[in-house]
Design an enzyme around this catalytic site. Structure first.
Site: not given
Ligand code: FCB
Length: 523
Positions: A199, A426
């Site tokens: 990210e 994620e």
């Molecule tokens: C993302 C992050 C991770 C966590 C999630 C909820 O943006 O990569 O570390 O904080 O959100």
């Protein structure tokens, strides 16, 4: 078995021209995957994700240096309750137990990050003790038959490098490539899947523009400089890793929004969505997959100096082919040229914290107030609107269909044409868990969130997206950045007093999904 063909990134497809933004409409019709049992393609990779600073603890052990998050956590008002990652989930000491937990969850892969400040405390000099921790972790994973998916950078820059200019300084990109090479030297015989960054949007714009994440700067110019140098660091690291191991699977993880105009018939709202998409999504996608910054973005930010940082050859380095794109998705957002009642004029989330995608991470105001601003370097006329969708404990809208649209778009416009595979690296949700007297957590809300998003992934697969895997965020509750320990995303509950891990209902359900390679029918 290799799940993602090594070196799958097509090295033949020439970078093309940036793709213009076209708004899409929310998907409202139920699909064949809406309720029944949904089987995933053979070999689909099931995993869970964490990040070093969020779980490791051992902040002052093993020769580890300070990262920008250690320093940021000491700033009054920066993190809710003044929490920090000094102990976190104590994973540094409990990694064996945690790998055993992964086995109980039937995980095929574990996505984790290494702490640059643990392996190079000053950002430059290798620390054998730090490298040894990751070596032992990797051995433990391999011994359990779990594929390590290593991310080199999940937001924790060594503080020494921040003091030398941080990501806005070009030199940091070269230091990152050296760090990547050092890690490969230590682990490359056993780790075959490498992601450079997690990210970069958050590193650049939450860290250097919004001021809500480390290092807490509030400058649109610095955010854009950081974004370019993060991308350059990514490209240099991919080159370094490819040189060392042509067969490795290489990539990075981006987080995305799905920008919907509040009124798709209003050109001003469509333009707000275009601008939101440019600074959130295409600022990274186009350089990586098409070797150029989007022209509309360059015009939007022309006064902020981005182009001045781009040297000849940078975009060739940044667009070095990758094998896999990691996709982080929590939700999209509706945007308008005009503010919604209850939204602050700078376009940041309303006081209730309801509007905006995962770019909006304003900490609550329980402590001393620090200066923060919108993560958007050009926020004027881009206003998030709440759509009245259900919200998670982060205030983020629950919007599974956005994931289908995102994956099909990435396949069509970016990853597909270059032969790059997609993996959801994620997805998950914070909810205020209730612990029963026997210690169990019946988190049906989180279970349903993941169920619906997995169905959305399958919708995208059925529409032709080459999605090879899914990682739940997160393996266990952990330090949620500026929100400290107040938000719980885990499939496993962590009791921070005792460090006991208790698998939640969502975790038990996910273990069955991973075992069966299928989402069971809903009751
Ligand atoms: C993302 C992050 C991770 C966590 C999630 C909820 O943006 O990569 O570390 O904080 O959100």
């Amino acid at each position: 078995m290799t799940l993602i063909a090594p070196g799958a990134g097509a090295r033949t497809a020439a970078p093309g021209t940036p793709v213009p933004f076209t708004p899409s409409s929310p998907l409202t019709e139920p699909t064949a995957n809406a309720r029944g049992r949904v089987a995933f393609p053979e070999g689909f990779l099931w995993g869970a994700a964490t990040a070093a600073y969020q779980i490791e603890g051992a902040g002052a052990e093993g020769g580890r240096g300070d990262s920008i998050w250690d320093v940021f956590c000491r700033v009054p008002g920066a993190v809710v309750h003044g929490d920090d990652g000094m102990v976190a989930c104590d994973h540094y000491h409990r990694y064996r137990e945690d790998v055993a937990l992964m086995s109980r969850l039937n995980l095929g892969a574990y996505r984790f990050s290494s702490s640059w400040a643990r392996v190079m405390p000053d950002g430059r000099t290798p620390n054998p003790e730090g490298l040894d921790f990751y070596s032992r972790l990797v051995d433990e994973l391999l011994g359990a038959g779990i594929t390590p998916w290593l991310t080199l950078y999940h937001w924790d820059l060594p503080q020494a490098l921040e003091e030398a200019g941080g990501w806005p300084a070009r030199d940091t990109a070269y230091r990152f490539a050296d760090y990547a090479a050092t890690m490969h030297e230590a682990l490359g015989d056993r780790v075959k899947i490498w992601a450079t960054l997690n990210e970069p949007y958050c590193s650049a714009f939450l860290g250097y523009t919004a001021g809500v994440h480390a290092p807490g700067r509030t400058s649109p110019e610095l955010g854009l400089a950081a974004a370019h140098h993060l991308m350059l660091g990514h490209g240099l690291a991919v080159e370094a890793l490819r040189d060392r191991d042509p067969e490795a699977t290489l990539g990075l993880t981006l987080n995305f929004t799905v920008s919907d105009p509040v009124d798709p018939t209003d050109p001003a709202d469509v333009d707000a969505a275009r601008r939101d998409d440019a600074v959130f999504n295409r600022i990274f996608l186009d350089p990586i997959f098409r070797g150029a910054y989007p022209q509309d973005l360059l015009e939007d930010v022309a006064h902020l100096g981005l182009a001045d940082h781009v040297r000849p050859g940078d975009l060739e380095i940044i667009s070095t082919p990758i094998d896999v794109l990691g996709v982080n998705y929590y939700n999209g957002g509706a945007v308008s040229a005009t503010p919604q009642a209850g939204t602050r004029p700078d376009g940041t989330a309303s006081p209730e914290g309801t509007a905006g995608p995962d770019g909006e991470r304003t900490p609550d105001a329980s402590g001393p107030v620090r200066e923060t601003r919108s993560p958007n370097p050009v926020p004027d006329g881009v206003h998030p609107h709440s759509r009245g969708l259900p919200l998670t404990d982060m205030g983020w809208e629950v919007q599974p269909e956005g994931l289908t649209r995102l994956l099909t778009r990435l396949q069509r416009d970016y990853a597909g044409p270059r032969g790059t595979a997609l993996v959801v690296t994620e997805n998950g949700a914070a909810y205020p868990d209730v612990v029963e007297a026997d210690g169990s957590v019946d988190d049906q809300d989180r279970l349903e969130f993941i169920d619906r998003h997995l169905r959305a992934v399958k919708d995208a697969v059925d529409a032709g997206a080459d999605v090879r895997g899914y990682f739940a965020w997160s393996l266990m509750d952990n330090f949620e950045w500026a929100l400290g320990y107040t938000k719980r995303f885990g499939l496993t509950r962590v009791d921070y007093e005792t460090q006991e891990r208790i698998v939640k209902a969502s975790g038990r359900w996910y273990a069955e999904v991973a075992r069966d390679n299928a989402v069971p029918a809903q009751d």
